[in-house]
Design an enzyme around this catalytic site. Sequence first.
Site, PDB file in Angstrom:
ATOM      1  N   SER A 116       0.755  -1.211   0.013  1.00  0.00           N
ATOM      2  CA  SER A 116      -0.076   0.063   0.047  1.00  0.00           C
ATOM      3  C   SER A 116       0.860   1.268   0.052  1.00  0.00           C
ATOM      4  O   SER A 116       0.445   2.385  -0.043  1.00  0.00           O
ATOM      5  CB  SER A 116      -1.132  -0.110   1.128  1.00  0.00           C
ATOM      6  N   HIS A 137      -2.293  -3.100  -6.411  1.00  0.00           N
ATOM      7  CA  HIS A 137      -3.050  -2.764  -5.137  1.00  0.00           C
ATOM      8  C   HIS A 137      -4.455  -3.054  -4.957  1.00  0.00           C
ATOM      9  O   HIS A 137      -5.231  -2.369  -5.300  1.00  0.00           O
ATOM     10  CB  HIS A 137      -2.474  -1.185  -4.972  1.00  0.00           C
ATOM     11  N   GLU A 149      -5.476  -0.657  -7.865  1.00  0.00           N
ATOM     12  CA  GLU A 149      -4.573   0.347  -8.257  1.00  0.00           C
ATOM     13  C   GLU A 149      -3.367  -0.361  -8.622  1.00  0.00           C
ATOM     14  O   GLU A 149      -2.629  -0.965  -8.263  1.00  0.00           O
ATOM     15  CB  GLU A 149      -4.250   1.210  -6.886  1.00  0.00           C
ATOM     16  N   ASN A 187      -3.761   6.115  -0.965  1.00  0.00           N
ATOM     17  CA  ASN A 187      -3.396   6.643   0.202  1.00  0.00           C
ATOM     18  C   ASN A 187      -2.833   8.079   0.350  1.00  0.00           C
ATOM     19  O   ASN A 187      -2.915   8.708   1.373  1.00  0.00           O
ATOM     20  CB  ASN A 187      -2.271   5.909   1.055  1.00  0.00           C
TER      21      ASN A 187
HETATM   22  N1  LIG Z   1      -5.273  -5.089   5.252  1.00  0.00           N
HETATM   23  C1  LIG Z   1      -5.430  -3.888   4.474  1.00  0.00           C
HETATM   24  O1  LIG Z   1      -6.470  -3.310   4.634  1.00  0.00           O
HETATM   25  C2  LIG Z   1      -4.607  -3.862   3.022  1.00  0.00           C
HETATM   26  C3  LIG Z   1      -5.225  -3.124   2.124  1.00  0.00           C
HETATM   27  C4  LIG Z   1      -4.582  -2.946   0.742  1.00  0.00           C
HETATM   28  C5  LIG Z   1      -3.116  -3.454   0.918  1.00  0.00           C
HETATM   29  N2  LIG Z   1      -2.410  -3.759   1.840  1.00  0.00           N
HETATM   30  C6  LIG Z   1      -1.230  -4.488   1.854  1.00  0.00           C
HETATM   31  O2  LIG Z   1      -1.351  -5.879   1.667  1.00  0.00           O
HETATM   32  C7  LIG Z   1      -0.316  -6.413   2.282  1.00  0.00           C
HETATM   33  C8  LIG Z   1      -0.593  -7.757   3.271  1.00  0.00           C
HETATM   34  O3  LIG Z   1      -1.264  -7.011   4.370  1.00  0.00           O
HETATM   35  P1  LIG Z   1      -2.212  -8.023   5.241  1.00  0.00           P
HETATM   36  O4  LIG Z   1      -3.119  -6.744   5.778  1.00  0.00           O
HETATM   37  O5  LIG Z   1      -2.954  -9.003   4.423  1.00  0.00           O
HETATM   38  O6  LIG Z   1      -1.112  -8.440   6.025  1.00  0.00           O
HETATM   39  P2  LIG Z   1      -1.452  -9.806   7.377  1.00  0.00           P
HETATM   40  O7  LIG Z   1      -0.518  -9.537   8.475  1.00  0.00           O
HETATM   41  O8  LIG Z   1      -3.116  -9.953   7.284  1.00  0.00           O
HETATM   42  O9  LIG Z   1      -0.977 -11.044   6.522  1.00  0.00           O
HETATM   43  C9  LIG Z   1       0.378 -11.172   5.907  1.00  0.00           C
HETATM   44  C10 LIG Z   1       0.675 -12.526   5.970  1.00  0.00           C
HETATM   45  O10 LIG Z   1       1.848 -12.733   5.196  1.00  0.00           O
HETATM   46  C11 LIG Z   1       2.435 -14.094   5.691  1.00  0.00           C
HETATM   47  N3  LIG Z   1       4.036 -14.046   5.554  1.00  0.00           N
HETATM   48  C12 LIG Z   1       4.939 -13.205   6.246  1.00  0.00           C
HETATM   49  N4  LIG Z   1       6.205 -13.410   5.796  1.00  0.00           N
HETATM   50  C13 LIG Z   1       6.044 -14.487   4.776  1.00  0.00           C
HETATM   51  C14 LIG Z   1       6.931 -15.053   3.908  1.00  0.00           C
HETATM   52  N5  LIG Z   1       8.389 -15.079   4.115  1.00  0.00           N
HETATM   53  N6  LIG Z   1       6.333 -16.063   3.163  1.00  0.00           N
HETATM   54  C15 LIG Z   1       5.068 -16.233   2.963  1.00  0.00           C
HETATM   55  N7  LIG Z   1       4.190 -15.690   3.792  1.00  0.00           N
HETATM   56  C16 LIG Z   1       4.738 -14.565   4.603  1.00  0.00           C
HETATM   57  C17 LIG Z   1       1.897 -14.061   7.300  1.00  0.00           C
HETATM   58  O11 LIG Z   1       2.325 -15.268   7.885  1.00  0.00           O
HETATM   59  C18 LIG Z   1       0.756 -13.491   7.030  1.00  0.00           C
HETATM   60  O12 LIG Z   1      -0.124 -14.677   6.804  1.00  0.00           O
HETATM   61  C19 LIG Z   1       0.522  -5.311   2.810  1.00  0.00           C
HETATM   62  O13 LIG Z   1       1.679  -4.930   1.870  1.00  0.00           O
HETATM   63  C20 LIG Z   1      -0.353  -4.285   2.968  1.00  0.00           C
HETATM   64  O14 LIG Z   1       0.160  -3.012   3.058  1.00  0.00           O
HETATM   65  C21 LIG Z   1      -3.242  -4.261   2.872  1.00  0.00           C
END
Ligand SMILES: NC(=O)c1ccc[n+]([C@@H]2O[C@H](COP(=O)([O-])OP(=O)(O)OC[C@H]3O[C@@H](n4cnc5c(N)ncnc54)[C@H](O)[C@@H]3O)[C@@H](O)[C@H]2O)c1
Length: 280
Positions: A116, A137, A149, A187
């Site tokens: 993000s 995104h 995005e 953002n």
């Molecule tokens: N949560 C939101 O609303 C949102 C919205 C848009 C974008 N994002 C982006 O999406 C991405 C993920 O966010 P999220 O909220 O899903 O995070 P999250 O913490 O819910 O999930 C992350 C996952 O990645 C796994 N992980 C970590 N290291 C790893 C590795 N080396 N190999 C495989 N898996 C691994 C973790 O075990 C976990 O299950 C981030 O970059 C975030 O900025 C989040």
Amino acid sequence: MKVSVIGGGTMGNGIAQVFAQHGHEVNLIDVKQEYLDRALGTIEKNLGRMVKKEKISQDDADATLKRLQPVIGLENAADSDLVIEAVFENYEVKKEIFTKLDEVCKPGAILASNTSSISLTRIAACTKRPESVIGMHFMNPVPIMKLVEIICGQATGDETLATVTQIAKDLHKVPVTVQDYPGFISNRVLLPMINEAAYCLMEGVADRDAIDTVMKLGMAHPMGPLTLADFIGLDVCLDIMNVLYEGFGDSKYRPCPLLRRMVDAGHLGRKSGKGFYDYE
Ligand SMILES: NC(=O)c1ccc[n+]([C@@H]2O[C@H](COP(=O)([O-])OP(=O)(O)OC[C@H]3O[C@@H](n4cnc5c(N)ncnc54)[C@H](O)[C@@H]3O)[C@@H](O)[C@H]2O)c1
């Protein structure tokens, strides 16, 4: 097309679900079996809800689940045409993953990130194929939100952009292309509004409910900025404001001291039970 999704958290399981629903074979890759089980459980529940609402049939739900392979280890992405990374929002973690993916993935495979706020140019520079690295995104919740995005890094190739744009359309999403500047569009526009709402609260311009009501009823926003901040997580909001502040070096993006203080206190919004609102 073979797809791998790295990370089965909030975003990763939604992304995997959407690709599988549209007929793609998907490897869902995480680091522990329990995380994969939880991700699959979430997808099963989401599909079950869609069956109940008669949006899809039970056969569709079963076929979607069959197309999902939960696996541990990045080497499982080796024969994928498209890899989408959705792990923690931390550059060092993403750097390690993209370096490894570049080694194991076949030539020509597209490596996308769901970041993000982290620079796609920086992520691409961890690989020897920056022309095939791009941002996809997705918005939360992925199965419902229409927008993707699409972020072009400095070296992203036209072919990569065209392929990923078509993929997003095939998923019945609406792709919007943006260049790689801090906060992209979503953002950069959203977070300063939330930050300004926190300033209004801190300065006593109005109370919490009044600020949210003005934006809901006056601007037709589905939820007020302080409610939305609690949903996103105040720590995430602060991180993104810091990305904007450092990325542009412009004082207009300085994070509101009240936002900082709430994060220091552990008042992170819904996930901690308390933010601008109480959830306990
Ligand atoms: N949560 C939101 O609303 C949102 C919205 C848009 C974008 N994002 C982006 O999406 C991405 C993920 O966010 P999220 O909220 O899903 O995070 P999250 O913490 O819910 O999930 C992350 C996952 O990645 C796994 N992980 C970590 N290291 C790893 C590795 N080396 N190999 C495989 N898996 C691994 C973790 O075990 C976990 O299950 C981030 O970059 C975030 O900025 C989040």
